[in-house]
Scaffold this active site. Sequence first.
Site, short mmCIF file in Angstrom:
data_model
loop_
_atom_site.label_atom_id
_atom_site.label_comp_id
_atom_site.label_asym_id
_atom_site.label_seq_id
_atom_site.Cartn_x
_atom_site.Cartn_y
_atom_site.Cartn_z
N ILE A 1 0.87 -1.04 0.07
CA ILE A 1 -0.12 0.02 0.15
C ILE A 1 0.86 1.24 -0.05
CG2 ILE A 1 -0.29 -0.03 2.53
CD1 ILE A 1 -3.08 1.34 2.08
N GLY B 1 -2.29 10.16 7.38
CA GLY B 1 -2.79 10.50 8.53
C GLY B 1 -3.95 10.87 8.88
N GLY C 1 -6.46 8.49 8.69
CA GLY C 1 -7.20 7.21 8.92
C GLY C 1 -7.71 6.50 7.58
N ALA D 1 3.41 2.77 9.20
CA ALA D 1 2.77 1.56 8.45
C ALA D 1 2.69 0.42 9.37
CB ALA D 1 3.91 1.31 7.24
N TYR E 1 -0.68 -2.02 10.03
CA TYR E 1 -0.64 -3.46 9.56
C TYR E 1 -0.96 -4.15 10.80
CZ TYR E 1 1.72 -1.91 5.54
OH TYR E 1 2.50 -1.25 4.30
C1 LIG Z 1 1.48 3.62 5.81
C2 LIG Z 1 0.08 4.15 5.34
C3 LIG Z 1 -0.43 3.30 4.26
C4 LIG Z 1 -0.63 4.49 6.52
O1 LIG Z 1 -1.85 5.03 6.04
P1 LIG Z 1 -2.34 6.26 6.84
O2 LIG Z 1 -3.74 6.72 6.05
O3 LIG Z 1 -1.37 7.51 6.58
O4 LIG Z 1 -2.54 5.87 8.30
P2 LIG Z 1 -3.61 6.19 9.18
O5 LIG Z 1 -3.65 7.64 9.33
O6 LIG Z 1 -4.79 5.56 9.01
O7 LIG Z 1 -3.21 5.38 10.53
C5 LIG Z 1 -1.72 5.93 11.01
C6 LIG Z 1 -1.56 5.07 12.57
O8 LIG Z 1 -0.23 5.24 12.66
C7 LIG Z 1 0.11 5.78 14.05
N1 LIG Z 1 1.29 6.50 13.77
C8 LIG Z 1 1.62 7.77 12.95
N2 LIG Z 1 3.02 8.12 13.01
C9 LIG Z 1 3.67 6.95 13.80
C10 LIG Z 1 4.87 6.81 14.22
N3 LIG Z 1 5.76 7.69 13.98
N4 LIG Z 1 4.98 5.81 15.14
C11 LIG Z 1 3.73 4.91 15.41
N5 LIG Z 1 2.69 5.01 14.92
C12 LIG Z 1 2.42 6.21 14.37
C13 LIG Z 1 -1.14 6.93 14.04
O9 LIG Z 1 -1.13 7.34 15.19
C14 LIG Z 1 -2.28 6.01 13.42
O10 LIG Z 1 -2.81 4.97 14.58
P3 LIG Z 1 -3.93 5.12 15.51
O11 LIG Z 1 -4.96 5.41 14.55
O12 LIG Z 1 -4.02 3.90 16.51
O13 LIG Z 1 -3.48 6.45 16.41
C15 LIG Z 1 0.68 5.60 4.64
O14 LIG Z 1 1.20 6.52 5.60
C16 LIG Z 1 1.64 5.43 3.71
O15 LIG Z 1 1.39 4.85 2.52
N6 LIG Z 1 2.79 6.05 3.80
C17 LIG Z 1 3.58 6.21 2.67
C18 LIG Z 1 4.21 4.92 1.93
C19 LIG Z 1 4.34 3.60 3.12
O16 LIG Z 1 4.83 3.93 3.93
N7 LIG Z 1 3.75 2.76 2.52
C20 LIG Z 1 4.13 1.35 3.22
C21 LIG Z 1 5.36 0.64 2.82
S1 LIG Z 1 5.49 -0.83 3.88
#
Ligand SMILES: CC(C)(COP(=O)(O)OP(=O)(O)OC[C@H]1O[C@@H](n2cnc3c(N)ncnc32)[C@H](O)[C@@H]1OP(=O)(O)O)[C@@H](O)C(=O)NCCC(=O)NCCS
Length: 199
Positions: A111, A119, A121, A154, A158
């Site tokens: 993803i 960030g 959700g 991420a 997961y």
């Molecule tokens: C990874 C990814 C899919 C997550 O999707 P998102 O929509 O950003 O994530 P969400 O907003 O749904 O949730 C993020 C969660 O991580 C938590 N979080 C954010 N930063 C964090 C950190 N530094 N350490 C730990 N948790 C963290 C948030 O608090 C949230 O958890 P919670 O809902 O329990 O509070 C997205 O950020 C992404 O694609 N990032 C760039 C590319 C990538 O990393 N891809 C995956 C490669 S393996």
Amino acid sequence: MMERADFAEKPLLLGQKTILRPFGPGDAERMMRILAESEVRRLTGSAANDEEASAPMSADEEERIKSWYAGRNDQSDRLDLAVADRESGELVGEVVFNEYDENAGSVNFRILIGSAGRGKGLGTEAVPLFLKYGFEKLGLHRITLEVFSFNPRAERVYVKSGFVLEGVKREDFRYNGEYVDTKIYGMLRSDYERIAGSE
Ligand SMILES: CC(C)(COP(=O)(O)OP(=O)(O)OC[C@H]1O[C@@H](n2cnc3c(N)ncnc32)[C@H](O)[C@@H]1OP(=O)(O)O)[C@@H](O)C(=O)NCCC(=O)NCCS
């Protein structure tokens, strides 16, 4: 032998905040901008250092990406869906099942969401929505993923979705000259059924 999963169908999956849908005309341009983001390049392993992560895309690379997205709906051994923010309708990223092993009924999962969608959700919703399709409609037995140890956001998404840590490839990657571990997560149909049954 397990029945072959039908990857040829490209579904539309509706969540509260996200829509997972087939790629359409015009999406390649937007995906190109997302794939050019330095954070996306760093976290997906497409760059080995900050310089590479922020380098402009070459014309060749842009052409390759355009033809890649134009062909996503013709694939019969993998599923690539666009992730759209339901509120704005904007394309923000993608979810992928690839590396299908028909005998084991397993796939790899990926993803990525660009800065406009992160960030909020969307990932938290998109991951289980896609997994549900994988287990219930495609009939998969196992879904695997890999994530760098410098990507706790991420990993958090997961783990919330039910993936189980299975192993660590120590110092498997190098970014800005520093070694980084790759974590392997997996989810079995039985894990999924346990979670679905407890909801
Ligand atoms: C990874 C990814 C899919 C997550 O999707 P998102 O929509 O950003 O994530 P969400 O907003 O749904 O949730 C993020 C969660 O991580 C938590 N979080 C954010 N930063 C964090 C950190 N530094 N350490 C730990 N948790 C963290 C948030 O608090 C949230 O958890 P919670 O809902 O329990 O509070 C997205 O950020 C992404 O694609 N990032 C760039 C590319 C990538 O990393 N891809 C995956 C490669 S393996």
